[in-house]
Design an enzyme around this catalytic site. Structure first.
Site, PDB file in Angstrom:
ATOM      1  N   TYR A  73      40.617  45.786  21.585  1.00  8.67           N
ATOM      2  CA  TYR A  73      40.991  47.200  21.573  1.00  8.67           C
ATOM      3  C   TYR A  73      40.897  47.773  22.986  1.00  8.67           C
ATOM      4  CZ  TYR A  73      40.368  52.216  21.345  1.00  8.67           C
ATOM      5  OH  TYR A  73      40.470  53.555  21.599  1.00  8.67           O
ATOM      6  N   LYS A  88      43.902  49.218  25.873  1.00  8.34           N
ATOM      7  CA  LYS A  88      43.877  50.474  26.634  1.00  8.34           C
ATOM      8  C   LYS A  88      43.949  50.181  28.134  1.00  8.34           C
ATOM      9  CE  LYS A  88      43.591  53.306  23.153  1.00  8.34           C
ATOM     10  NZ  LYS A  88      44.697  54.251  22.856  1.00  8.34           N
ATOM     11  N   SER A 109      40.317  55.363  26.697  1.00  5.27           N
ATOM     12  CA  SER A 109      38.980  55.338  26.093  1.00  5.27           C
ATOM     13  C   SER A 109      37.962  54.873  27.120  1.00  5.27           C
ATOM     14  CB  SER A 109      38.996  54.364  24.913  1.00  5.27           C
ATOM     15  OG  SER A 109      37.686  54.046  24.529  1.00  5.27           O
TER      16      SER A 109
END
Lengths: 678, 678
Positions: free
Chosen positions: A157, A161, A127
């Site tokens: 989050y 990643k 992301s």
């Protein structure tokens, strides 16, 4: 076709499901692993419906190495596209451990299984969040954001990643045979153009467009726009919105790139974005255009952490992967609006539920509409139950296995591709003779040993519209199955309202020049709420029926049935298994444009339950179930009313037009079974 | 004492084991979880030996949440000190996935279990490695390294620590009730001053001192010094070496700090270092001083990644934790040298192996020394087997459970704290009367129902020196057990050479003013290699024995045994169960200074196996096993020779000095069982 599969973890999710479709469109075989913790199997059912093929699915948590390893044992996996993860920034600050567990431990477990199975090709769903706030560099040197921009994620989050990227990098550094594509997504939007797949956010959507979509259909009052005093053309922040189908295609491009490396390994990051920034107002206006009206909004204070501009520099992917986002924000808004209007609550539909009947391939679907409760199963797209005020009006098994038993008298099932009998299993079409399976003496009955009733249908696609459930099952019947020429695709479209179950059949030829089709439903109805139909009062539209020989093959003549009175009171001494003629005209291959005609009515004085049959079909078989002898059900436990074309029509020149389906044509018919109180 | 435990993951490892000792020294109760993948249970056995108490141990991989959760169910855990991890920088670049799996997934699993058990206090074993190359700041602004130094680990090992810190930080941010201490270690060196615990590197040591230690004992040829052209006083790089005991104490300080926060949470990092840098040459010279000679070294090229100076700024820990490293590099070198000389191959000893007999508390230890193979078990510190050239010379069970059965006739066991009989179980000491368990009629036999033979000994500490195995078991026998006054600590020290099993008993009073002690071994010997000892030729040093009454209690007189001939040929018609007198002098409480005297010899014409007994004790019980009747063994399957003090000595004024152990004194005795060919 190769026997190698691409494993897609999280393949039931928003981006995953779109990627599975693109993979299949590009000739890959796919197996999906998803724990369904934040997604729905309905997405998989719809994928199968769209791609018209079965896609192996495993409800597996990737953290369960043992179960995951079983997937690798069952399928030869040549590469992995890894989506499975929790993905909500806000939630990740509240339950970070779950994020690290799902995302990081999950990936480590997946990589353990990959490694032990010597699968070293992986496309990882990262992301742009890993870049963090790129305005920190002050001088705009990192806007648009290139892949070499230092990473500094600002929430758990994003950190998951980032950590996974590090792990993959370290693995590649330790073993340069690994092929690792890191795809950093910008802002995925839109939905599948079919309207069948899209984002299905639980709770209040965090993202602009899903929120706006809910405003548009009235689930939310108005959009909040967080600040209009940024330094953009309209004062709202700039983001890089990419259509989910473009994004999905980026995965195909990355996978192809890795495959083309042959024996060489690689670790490489690619931004997947359009390179074109849009402001919040730009997107707002685009969506309003799609909806066709101005939607309410309110400008509120800036949101902590928001920055002016996060636009991708997608040059590396454009150049190296030969991939470029092609769809516009307008396209995405149009597709999102279609998805939203057709599925206002995503995959969730009130009063619809399902369970595995014998696995995901054959689910039992339950619909409650007022007094009516209807169960349908994928196997044969069959009607398993119709309850009116709790009283069952069709006879069928409770157990999936029983439906596959030899003694099953076609309970509830869809009959096709060719219902009723074909004399000697033979016919001639375009000058060519065909021999079908002779599964009943000399003749072919209900298509043979592997008819629609023996197969699991794909889907269903379930929607709710205007107070009705719309339920579509699909089957692809191979060329040559039981001797029939040409591959066909058939759709069984159920409509369930408060008093009826409508069925519409559609069938198209996918290969070859012509075939023969005759579809119907073989439910055993009962209005007596008892084990035996005797005493039921029946009205038929006609007493005219086909004259048949000893093998129940038509002679070509019509005769009157002596038992037909008004009403008939069913009695075992007067059994029926006859094809009644609604009209003898040349109805053609698609009867759907004809008006529904009521051809049958049954009531019982004890229950006052009333059953009616309407159809566009020229005939119907009426059978009082005298041959039934199966688990839990004896003869005359129910009766069948099977609207269809004339029996063995293909072998009677004057009737043959009813059943010959030619390339480009559509076979169609309608039935409506009514269930009411007298 | 609180019933709350501190869980120490990786408690069998280098830093973990030292920390467990400090925890117990500071009054904490500890449970250890370790998967033993890179450590040895022997460290736990030695911890127990050092702290003189049982420490619950679980061979659990922290990634196994189910098993880990069981630990939390079995013990009330109030906090966790988390060491369990792989820790070799070089290895981490080769097998990074294992590092992420063990360290990161392991920690996530641990935190899942902590969270579900509402345990929110954790001290995490991090590393200065997280800082990476702090010389990157150019201006020495980060040397010595403060905790606020930005992290940028340069290898997968360091990244796992960095990631875990991030996870803990995110968890704290999501729930500020968590109390998280991050301890960043600099260079731990040294060993436990007892010489019983230290670093046990597998393969070639990566670190300076372990390598140097192996040079010192001849396992490695010479030390390589990587560069002497750095800008230090002697040209070699500067590091911050911290004694492992100081480091361990840092954990106690951090844990206390967290506990003192009461209901408030915290996330805080502390450097654990001395703040004082030492060059490679400084350390080299210190170790040479400890060894007492110059060790060979060679200066070679600089090593990639090495930098001039990595010294800690430990001020935060000094101030906040009230902790300061107190030991010097010289102390560490001295302790390391002791550990190394006493355990040249760490916990590995050739020809010694063990298995769980009934768990870790009772292991079966096997020693092979030339023709002799000896098995010892923790239960009763017993001799389970003595094989001479494969022929068994002691009779005992193969199964741990059998030893605990009532029918066990004291097979192989250590008898204590008081062997043989005490008349009526009564005695007087310092004017006070004591009543012991009357477990044999009116009398106390072999200490009662819970004698040494019924308990699992701690340890053993196993060493190999001058061709002999040295095996120390320890027991702490509580005040009041079976009625005996005072807590005692007893050590059973076995020495196994190629032809004998030596036993030395030591016993000390830990509480109270005085107690009585009489220890011996109750093995059943057999030189016949058969199920019955008859025909064995026995020589005794004496025919004088104690006169006993019908309850086998001495009358106070000595008499001659009529069966004693030269040699005696054992015969069931002439059973022995008599206490023979070696000498009647006043031997005192510690006989170990007296010469070993041969008191017994047995051979068998069939086997030519020869068994001898030497002892410093004044008497021995000779018993031909006529009362044996147990699983797999019948009467006269073996004979016992139990050197000891006089029976019931405490109740005979002239003998009492043999068995009264006073505060500050040591009970001592020696036995040597010889196993040879005639």
């Amino acid at each position: 076709m190769s026997d190698e599969y691409i494993l897609v973890t999280g393949g039931a999710g928003y981006i995953g499901s779109h990627t599975v479709i693109e993979l299949i469109n590009h000739g890959y075989k796919v197996v999906i692993a998803d724990n369904l913790s934040n997604s729905s199997y309905d997405a998989v059912a719809r994928i199968e419906f769209i791609v018209k093929q079965h896609v192996p699915f495993y409800k597996v948590d990737i953290r369960n190495e043992k179960e995951l390893n079983q997937v690798f044992s069952n399928h030869k996996i040549s590469g992995v596209i890894h989506f499975a993860a929790l993905k909500a920034v806000g939630e990740s600050t509240k339950i970070p451990l779950e994020y690290y567990d799902n995302n990081v431990s999950g990936t480590i477990a997946l990589l353990n299984v990959c490694k032990s199975n010597n699968v070293k090709t992986i496309v990882f769903s990262s992301s742009a969040t890993v870049y963090g706030d790129v305005t920190r560099f002050g001088d705009n040197s990192m806007i648009p954001i290139p892949e070499h921009c230092p990473m500094d994620p600002t929430n758990p989050y994003g950190r998951t990643k980032f950590v996974i990227e590090s792990i993959l990098k370290d693995i590649y550094d330790s073993d340069e045979l690994w092929k690792v594509a890191i795809l950093r997504y910008f802002n995925p939007i839109g939905a599948h153009p079919s309207g069948l797949l899209g984002e299905d956010p639980l709770g209040i959507p965090n993202n602009l467009l899903p929120y706006l979509a809910q405003v548009a259909i009235g689930r939310r009052e108005k959009l909040s726009i967080f600040g209009n005093d940024y330094n953009s053309h309209d004062g709202t922040p700039i983001r890089d919105y990419i259509h989910v189908v473009d994004l999905a295609k980026g995965h195909i491009a990355a996978l192809a790139y890795l495959k083309n490396l042959q024996s060489k390994g690689l670790y490489r990051e690619w931004n997947l974005g359009t390179g074109k920034g849009s402001t919040v107002f730009d997107v707002y206006h685009a969506f309003c255009r799609a909806v066709g009206k101005e939607l309410p909004y309110e400008v509120v204070a800036r949101r902590a952490g928001d920055v002016l501009d996060l636009t991708a520099k997608p040059d590396r992917a454009n150049k190296e992967l030969n991939w470029k986002a092609e769809l516009t924000v307008d396209d995405a808004c149009k597709d999102l609006w279609k998805w939203t209007t057709e599925n206002p609550y995503g995959f969730h539909i009130d009063n619809y539920s399902w369970e595995n009947f014998d696995g995901y391939n054959n689910r039992l679907h339950s619909f409650v509409n007022g007094p009516l409760k209807v169960n349908l199963a994928n196997h044969g797209a069959l009607i398993q139950k119709v309850l009116l005020d709790g009283v069952n009006m069709v006879k069928a098994y409770d157990n999936a296995a029983d439906f596959k038993d030899k003694s099953n008298p076609f309970f509830g099932t869809t009959v096709g591709r060719f219902a009723n009998r074909v004399a000697k299993g033979q016919f001639e079409l375009n000058g060519k003779k065909y021999q079908l399976t002779q599964n009943e003496g000399n003749n072919n009955l209900h298509a043979g040993f592997n008819g629609f009733d023996k197969q699991d249908f794909l889907g269903p696609v379930v929607k709710h519209k205007d107070g009705k459930f719309l339920v579509d099952f699909l089957i692809v019947d191979k060329d040559g199955n039981d001797g029939f020429p040409g591959e066909v695709e058939a759709i069984v479209h159920y409509t369930i309202d408060e008093s009826s179950v409508g069925i519409e059949y559609e069938c198209r030829l996918l290969s070859g020049e012509a075939t023969i089709v005759n579809m119907t439903n073989h439910s055993y109805f009962d209005v007596s709420d008892s084990a035996n139909i005797d005493g039921t009062e029946v009205k038929l539209v006609t007493d005219q029926m086909m004259e048949v020989d000893a093998e129940l093959i038509p002679t070509g003549k019509f005769v009157a049935n002596e038992y037909v009175t008004d009403p008939i009171v069913l009695d075992e001494k007067k059994p029926f298994d006859n094809c009644f003629i609604v009209d003898d005209d040349n109805c053609g291959i698609d009867t759907r444009a004809r008006p529904l005609k009521k051809v049958f009515e049954a009531t019982h004085p004890k229950t006052n339950n009333k059953f009616t049959v309407e159809t566009t079909e020229p005939a119907f078989q009426f059978y009082t179930g005298d041959g039934v002898n199966t688990k839990g059900f004896a003869k005359r436990c129910g009766f069948c009313v099977e609207p269809s074309r004339f029996i063995d029509a293909i072998n009677h020149e004057k009737w043959a037009n009813q059943v010959i389906l030619k390339k480009g044509e559509v076979y169609g018919s309608k039935i409506k079974y009514g269930f009411t109180k007298k």
